[in-house]
Design a protein around this motif. Sequence first.
Motif, PDB file in Angstrom:
ATOM      1  N   LEU A  93       0.808  -1.220   0.000  1.00  0.00           N
ATOM      2  CA  LEU A  93       0.000   0.000   0.000  1.00  0.00           C
ATOM      3  C   LEU A  93       0.844   1.273   0.000  1.00  0.00           C
ATOM      4  O   LEU A  93       0.439   2.294  -0.548  1.00  0.00           O
ATOM      5  N   SER A  94       2.012   1.210   0.629  1.00  0.00           N
ATOM      6  CA  SER A  94       2.861   2.405   0.692  1.00  0.00           C
ATOM      7  C   SER A  94       3.779   2.529  -0.515  1.00  0.00           C
ATOM      8  O   SER A  94       4.263   3.622  -0.817  1.00  0.00           O
ATOM      9  N   GLY A  95       4.052   1.401  -1.163  1.00  0.00           N
ATOM     10  CA  GLY A  95       4.986   1.419  -2.272  1.00  0.00           C
ATOM     11  C   GLY A  95       6.436   1.440  -1.825  1.00  0.00           C
ATOM     12  O   GLY A  95       7.341   1.683  -2.625  1.00  0.00           O
ATOM     13  N   LYS A  96       6.678   1.201  -0.532  1.00  0.00           N
ATOM     14  CA  LYS A  96       8.039   1.198   0.012  1.00  0.00           C
ATOM     15  C   LYS A  96       8.280  -0.114   0.746  1.00  0.00           C
ATOM     16  O   LYS A  96       7.450  -0.550   1.527  1.00  0.00           O
ATOM     17  N   SER A  97       9.429  -0.693   0.490  1.00  0.00           N
ATOM     18  CA  SER A  97       9.785  -1.919   1.201  1.00  0.00           C
ATOM     19  C   SER A  97      10.210  -1.565   2.629  1.00  0.00           C
ATOM     20  O   SER A  97      10.406  -0.388   2.956  1.00  0.00           O
ATOM     21  N   LEU A  98      10.390  -2.588   3.429  1.00  0.00           N
ATOM     22  CA  LEU A  98      10.799  -2.353   4.815  1.00  0.00           C
ATOM     23  C   LEU A  98      12.145  -1.632   4.868  1.00  0.00           C
ATOM     24  O   LEU A  98      12.351  -0.750   5.701  1.00  0.00           O
TER      25      LEU A  98
END
Length: 144
Positions: A93-98
């Motif tokens: 949903l954020s488009g960012k990995s951890l």
Amino acid sequence: MILERAYSPILQTSVVLSASFVGMFLLKIMAWTGLHTVDPMIYWIVAGTFLLFYALFNSILSLNCENITQYWSQSTGGYAVLMGLTGGVASLLSGKSLGEADSFRWIFMVLTFGYLLFLCLTRAVRKIVRTAQKEDQKWVDRTK
């Protein structure tokens, strides 16, 4: 009261996982409809919040379980599933990995360490209380 009963860690995981998904998807719907601007990092915050919620309540509810070894194995497995799935949804949903999500990798590590610490503390408290109850019962039996 809710704290007087032992709830299955699998049930706890399911409830917290469902609540986190609902929260994240409501945020995504708000972003899609333009009702509110949503920072992509909020999904990681929601994931971390529900991990902390699970860690606290799962540890507290462990005080009432019968088989602590089974409870621990189900609890830690549930925590791993919860971390993996909420992290995966937050990433989608954020488009960012951890790794790209600022300091959330460290926050998840701290939450995991804290969770294990909570479990150890509640196990120690449980042992102390049970020992005190046994000693108290011995004292009552001697005074009769």
